[in-house]
Design a protein around this motif. Structure first.
Motif, PDB file in Angstrom:
ATOM      1  N   GLU A  26      -9.449  13.238  -0.030  1.00 26.02           N
ATOM      2  CA  GLU A  26      -8.372  13.180  -1.027  1.00 26.02           C
ATOM      3  C   GLU A  26      -7.937  11.746  -1.304  1.00 26.02           C
ATOM      4  OE1 GLU A  26      -3.844  14.942  -1.818  1.00 26.02           O
ATOM      5  OE2 GLU A  26      -4.984  15.561  -0.032  1.00 26.02           O
ATOM      6  N   TYR A  27      -7.875  10.940  -0.234  1.00 27.73           N
ATOM      7  CA  TYR A  27      -7.470   9.538  -0.372  1.00 27.73           C
ATOM      8  C   TYR A  27      -8.634   8.627   0.041  1.00 27.73           C
ATOM      9  CZ  TYR A  27      -2.644  11.181  -0.743  1.00 27.73           C
ATOM     10  OH  TYR A  27      -1.487  11.816  -1.159  1.00 27.73           O
ATOM     11  N   GLN A  28      -8.754   7.487  -0.648  1.00 26.63           N
ATOM     12  CA  GLN A  28      -9.803   6.505  -0.323  1.00 26.63           C
ATOM     13  C   GLN A  28      -9.215   5.102  -0.397  1.00 26.63           C
ATOM     14  OE1 GLN A  28     -12.318   7.855  -3.473  1.00 26.63           O
ATOM     15  NE2 GLN A  28     -12.077   9.867  -2.540  1.00 26.63           N
ATOM     16  N   ILE A  29      -9.494   4.326   0.656  1.00 26.62           N
ATOM     17  CA  ILE A  29      -9.059   2.927   0.715  1.00 26.62           C
ATOM     18  C   ILE A  29     -10.310   2.057   0.794  1.00 26.62           C
ATOM     19  CG2 ILE A  29      -7.605   1.247   1.909  1.00 26.62           C
ATOM     20  CD1 ILE A  29      -6.041   3.681   0.949  1.00 26.62           C
ATOM     21  N   ILE A  38       0.844  -1.207   0.000  1.00 24.47           N
ATOM     22  CA  ILE A  38       0.000   0.000   0.000  1.00 24.47           C
ATOM     23  C   ILE A  38       0.876   1.253   0.000  1.00 24.47           C
ATOM     24  CG2 ILE A  38      -1.614   1.353   1.404  1.00 24.47           C
ATOM     25  CD1 ILE A  38      -2.813  -1.385   2.298  1.00 24.47           C
ATOM     26  N   GLU A  39       1.932   1.229   0.799  1.00 23.64           N
ATOM     27  CA  GLU A  39       2.841   2.379   0.846  1.00 23.64           C
ATOM     28  C   GLU A  39       3.475   2.633  -0.526  1.00 23.64           C
ATOM     29  OE1 GLU A  39       6.147   4.113   3.864  1.00 23.64           O
ATOM     30  OE2 GLU A  39       6.322   1.987   3.387  1.00 23.64           O
ATOM     31  N   GLN A  40       3.831   1.561  -1.209  1.00 17.96           N
ATOM     32  CA  GLN A  40       4.428   1.701  -2.533  1.00 17.96           C
ATOM     33  C   GLN A  40       3.445   2.327  -3.514  1.00 17.96           C
ATOM     34  OE1 GLN A  40       7.723   1.090  -3.258  1.00 17.96           O
ATOM     35  NE2 GLN A  40       7.141   2.198  -5.124  1.00 17.96           N
ATOM     36  N   GLU A  41       2.182   1.920  -3.424  1.00 12.18           N
ATOM     37  CA  GLU A  41       1.157   2.491  -4.308  1.00 12.18           C
ATOM     38  C   GLU A  41       0.932   3.968  -3.997  1.00 12.18           C
ATOM     39  OE1 GLU A  41       0.466   0.914  -6.756  1.00 12.18           O
ATOM     40  OE2 GLU A  41       0.328  -1.227  -6.358  1.00 12.18           O
ATOM     41  N   LEU A  42       0.966   4.324  -2.724  1.00 17.61           N
ATOM     42  CA  LEU A  42       0.814   5.733  -2.345  1.00 17.61           C
ATOM     43  C   LEU A  42       1.984   6.553  -2.879  1.00 17.61           C
ATOM     44  CD1 LEU A  42      -0.395   5.311   1.364  1.00 17.61           C
ATOM     45  CD2 LEU A  42      -1.759   6.168  -0.549  1.00 17.61           C
ATOM     46  N   ILE A  91      -7.115   3.134  -3.446  1.00 18.76           N
ATOM     47  CA  ILE A  91      -6.499   1.802  -3.378  1.00 18.76           C
ATOM     48  C   ILE A  91      -7.536   0.792  -2.904  1.00 18.76           C
ATOM     49  CG2 ILE A  91      -4.704   0.384  -2.303  1.00 18.76           C
ATOM     50  CD1 ILE A  91      -3.057   2.953  -1.938  1.00 18.76           C
ATOM     51  N   ILE A  92      -7.620  -0.324  -3.609  1.00 18.38           N
ATOM     52  CA  ILE A  92      -8.459  -1.446  -3.183  1.00 18.38           C
ATOM     53  C   ILE A  92      -7.564  -2.488  -2.521  1.00 18.38           C
ATOM     54  CG2 ILE A  92      -9.946  -3.344  -3.935  1.00 18.38           C
ATOM     55  CD1 ILE A  92     -10.800  -1.581  -6.308  1.00 18.38           C
TER      56      ILE A  92
END
Length: 561
Positions: free
Chosen positions: A329-332, A26-30, A37-38
C-alpha cells in the motif's frame, strides 16, 4: 496510540536534527494522503534509520537494498529486520554429508555452498521418475510453527524466517525473484503495509536483469545452431533465435530422457539444468514477442577475430514490469541521488501521486568535501589525442601533489583506464592498481581494494567504482574524475531510451557523477578533495539544474538557485 512517526525511531539511537526534520516532512506527506514518497538525502544522513522508523511505524514491511555492504549495516543497526542473503553465503548440508565434512567453516572454504547443491532432484524409484526434496530443507509452515528440525538448512531457515516475520530485509535480486516468479507460492506471506527501497536509483538496472535475454556463443553452439543464419540487427530474427534455442533445449531434454543411457543411469542434474535454460529462453521469447516495440537489440559483441560472442535484447521502458514489484500500500524510495521527474517517468508513476522530500543540506562540513572543477579539456567522442594527453598530464600533477596519500581515479571505460596508465610518469604508474568488477588476473574487486589498503600511497584507477564502494578515511584522501560518465549513446538501448525519455540520459549521468563524488567521504570526520577535469561537467550541471539535490548546492556554488 502513535502520536508521531518520530516515536518509532530505533530506541538504541538518538535522532539527529536532520533526521528529525526528514521524518517530520515524511510524516506530513503521509498525513496529506501520499502513499508513495521519494526521499533524497546524502551519505551520512542515516537514511537507513529513517527507513527503519517508517517500517516500525507501519508494523509490517519489506526493506530492499542493492549492496551487500548496506545490507550488513542494516543487520548491525536494526535487529528487528530479518535479513535474507543468497545461497552462496551458506554451507550446503547435503554436500557436507556426501563429502563427509562436519565443519561449516571448512565447507565454506571448500566451496560446498547452497548454490552448488540441489534442493530437489529427480530420482528413479521403483522404475518411476520422482522428485525428491532435500531432507535438510524445511517447509515454511514448519518454520512458521517453529517445528523445523534442528539440522535444517540454514539458507531456508533464514529465508522463511524473514517471510513469516513482520519486517524483513532483502537484496533487490532476491526480492524481485519472489515477486516475479514465486508470488503465488508465498502469497500468504507477502501482505506487508510498506516497502522501503533503498538505493532506489538502481531499481531500473535491477529490473532489466529479469526482462529480455542475453544470448551467448556457447548457447548457440550447445544448441547446434548456426549463428550466420540470423540477422543480429533485426529483432524478429532475434526472437526466432530465442525460439530456436528454447526448441533445441526442449528436444535435448526429450532425446536424453528417451535414450538407453538415461534409462540405465539417469542424469537428473543435467535434465534440471537444461530445463532451466529452456524456461528462461521460452519466457524471454514470450515477453519480447508480446511487446516488440518496447525491445531493442544491442549490437553484438565480437572477439578480436570478428567471431560472435554475445548479444542482448533489452526493454526500453521498464515501467510495465516495475508494477510487479510495487505492490504494498505504501512505498518509500530512498537515495542520495535521485530526481523525482525522471524516476517517476521511468517507473510509470504518476508524478502527482508521489511526494518528494529533499534533504536541505549535507551533514558534512563543506571544507571536508571540496570539489574543484579544473576544466582541463572536454572529453567527448570528438575529443583529440591532445585533449586526452593534457588530462593525463593533469592527473600526473595531482598525483605528485598527493604523493603521500591514497586516492581514486574514476573514468568512463576500461580503454581509458589503460590509456591513463600508459601515459602517466613511471613513479606514479607504480602507485596505480586498476580495479574493476572483473579483473584480468582473476582477482576480485574486494581483493584489489584490500591490497590498496596496505599500500600507503596506492591509487585505484577504475571505470566501475562510481558507486558501491566505501573508501573511508585514509583509504582515499583525493579523487579525480577524469571523464564525465555519460551512458554510451552508441549502444542501441541507450539511444532508444534517450529518444523516448529525454530526461533519462541527463539524470543517469548526474546520478553516476554525484555517486562518484561520495566515494571518499563517508562520515562527518572524513575528508577528501575531488578534482573534475572534464569540462563537459559544466554542460551536465547546466542541463540538470532542476535535478541536483539541495545537499550539493553549497559545494557546487548553487546556493542562490
Amino acid at each position: 496510540m502513535i502520536l508521531s512517526l518520530l516515536e518509532k525511531f530505533p530506541k538504541q539511537f538518538t535522532p539527529r536534527e536532520i533526521q528529525k526534520d526528514l521524518i517530520s516532512q515524511i510524516e506530513q506527506e503521509l498525513k496529506s494522503g501520499y502513499k508513495k514518497i521519494i526521499l533524497c538525502a546524502p551519505t551520512g544522513v542515516g537514511k537507513s534509520l529513517v527507513g527503519a522508523t517508517i517500517a516500525s511505524y507501519f508494523d509490517s514491511s519489506f526493506t530492499v537494498t542493492a549492496s551487500k555492504h548496506l545490507q550488513d549495516q542494516y543487520v548491525k543497526d536494526i535487529p528487528f529486520l530479518k535479513s535474507v542473503k543468497g545461497k552462496q553465503n551458506f554451507p550446503c548440508l547435503k554436500l557436507m554429508s556426501s563429502e563427509n565434512v562436519d565443519n561449516s567453516r571448512r565447507a565454506m572454504r571448500w566451496g560446498l555452498t547452497c548454490d552448488k547443491g540441489q534442493c530437489q532432484e529427480r530420482i528413479s524409484k521403483n522404475g518411476k521418475e520422482i522428485i525428491e526434496v532435500c531432507k535438510f530443507k524445511p517447509t515454511i509452515k514448519q518454520v512458521e510453527n517453529k517445528a523445523q528440525d534442528s539440522s535444517s538448512c540454514t539458507y531456508y531457515l533464514q529465508k522463511y524466517d524473514a517471510l513469516v516475520a513482520k519486517h524483513s530485509l532483502w537484496n533487490y535480486h532476491a526480492f524481485f525473484q519472489i515477486m516475479k516468479f514465486n508470488k503465488k507460492l508465498f502469497e500468504d506471506y507477502l501482505d506487508r503495509k510498506v516497502s522501503i527501497f533503498d538505493e532506489a536509483h538502481k531499481i531500473e538496472d535491477q529490473i532489466i536483469q529479469f526482462v529480455g535475454f542475453d544470448i551467448f556463443s556457447g548457447q548457440i553452439d550447445e544448441c547446434n545452431l548456426n549463428s550466420e543464419k540470423y540477422d543480429f540487427s533485426d529483432l524478429d530474427s532475434m526472437i526466432k533465435l530465442t525460439d530456436d534455442i528454447a526448441y533445441s533445449y526442449a528436444k535435448k531434454i526429450k532425446d536424453i530422457k528417451e535414450s538407453p543411457v538415461f534409462q540405465n543411469e539417469p542424469d537428473y542434474e543435467l535434465i534440471t539444468r537444461l530445463e532451466r535454460r529452456y524456461d528462461k529462453a521460452a519466457q524471454a521469447k514470450i515477453d519480447i514477442a508480446d511487446n516488440k516495440d518496447n525491445f531493442v537489440v544491442n549490437d553484438p559483441i565480437r572477439d578480436i577475430s570478428g567471431n560472435f560472442r554475445t548479444i542482448s535484447v533489452k526493454p526500453i521502458d521498464v515501467s510495465k514490469f516495475a508494477k510487479t514489484f510495487f505492490e504494498t500500500e505504501y512505498q518509500i524510495f530512498m537515495s542520495a541521488t535521485i530526481d523525482k521527474n525522471s524516476f517517476c517517468e521511468n517507473m510509470g508513476l504518476a508524478k502527482d501521486d508521489v511526494a518528494f522530500v529533499d534533504a536541505p543540506k549535507s551533514p558534512f562540513q563543506i571544507e571536508n568535501r571540496r570539489i574543484d572543477l579544473l576544466n582541463i579539456r572536454r572529453l567527448s567522442y570528438g575529443s583529440t589525442e591532445e585533449d586526452e594527453i593534457e588530462v593525463i598530464k593533469t592527473i600526473d600533477r595531482i598525483l605528485d601533489e598527493h604523493s603521500s596519500e591514497r586516492g581514486l581515479i574514476l573514468t568512463s571505460s576500461i580503454p581509458r583506464c589503460q590509456k591513463i596508465l600508459r601515459f602517466l610518469s613511471p613513479k606514479n604508474t607504480r602507485r596505480i592498481r586498476i580495479c574493476h568488477s572483473n579483473n584480468k588476473d582473476g582477482k576480485t574487486q574486494d581483493e584489489i581494494i584490500s591490497e590498496h589498503a596496505s599500500d600507503p600511497t596506492g591509487v585505484l584507477l577504475s571505470s566501475s567504482l562510481w558507486e558501491g564502494v566505501d573508501l573511508k578515511d585514509d583509504l582515499s584522501r583525493f579523487q579525480i574524475i577524469a571523464k564525465v560518465p555519460y551512458p554510451n549513446y552508441k549502444e542501441k538501448r541507450t539511444k532508444a531510451k534517450m529518444d523516448k525519455f529525454p530526461l533519462w540520459y541527463t539524470s543517469k549521468t548526474l546520478t553516476k557523477l554525484l555517486q562518484g563524488f561520495g566515494r571518499s567521504i563517508r562520515s562527518e570526520d572524513d575528508w577528501a578533495k575531488t578534482y573534475v577535469l572534464d569540462t563537459a561537467v559544466n554542460n551536465v550541471f547546466f542541463k540538470a539544474q532542476q535535478m541536483i539535490p539541495k545537499a550539493y548546492y553549497d559545494v557546487l556554488g548553487m546556493e542562490n538557485l
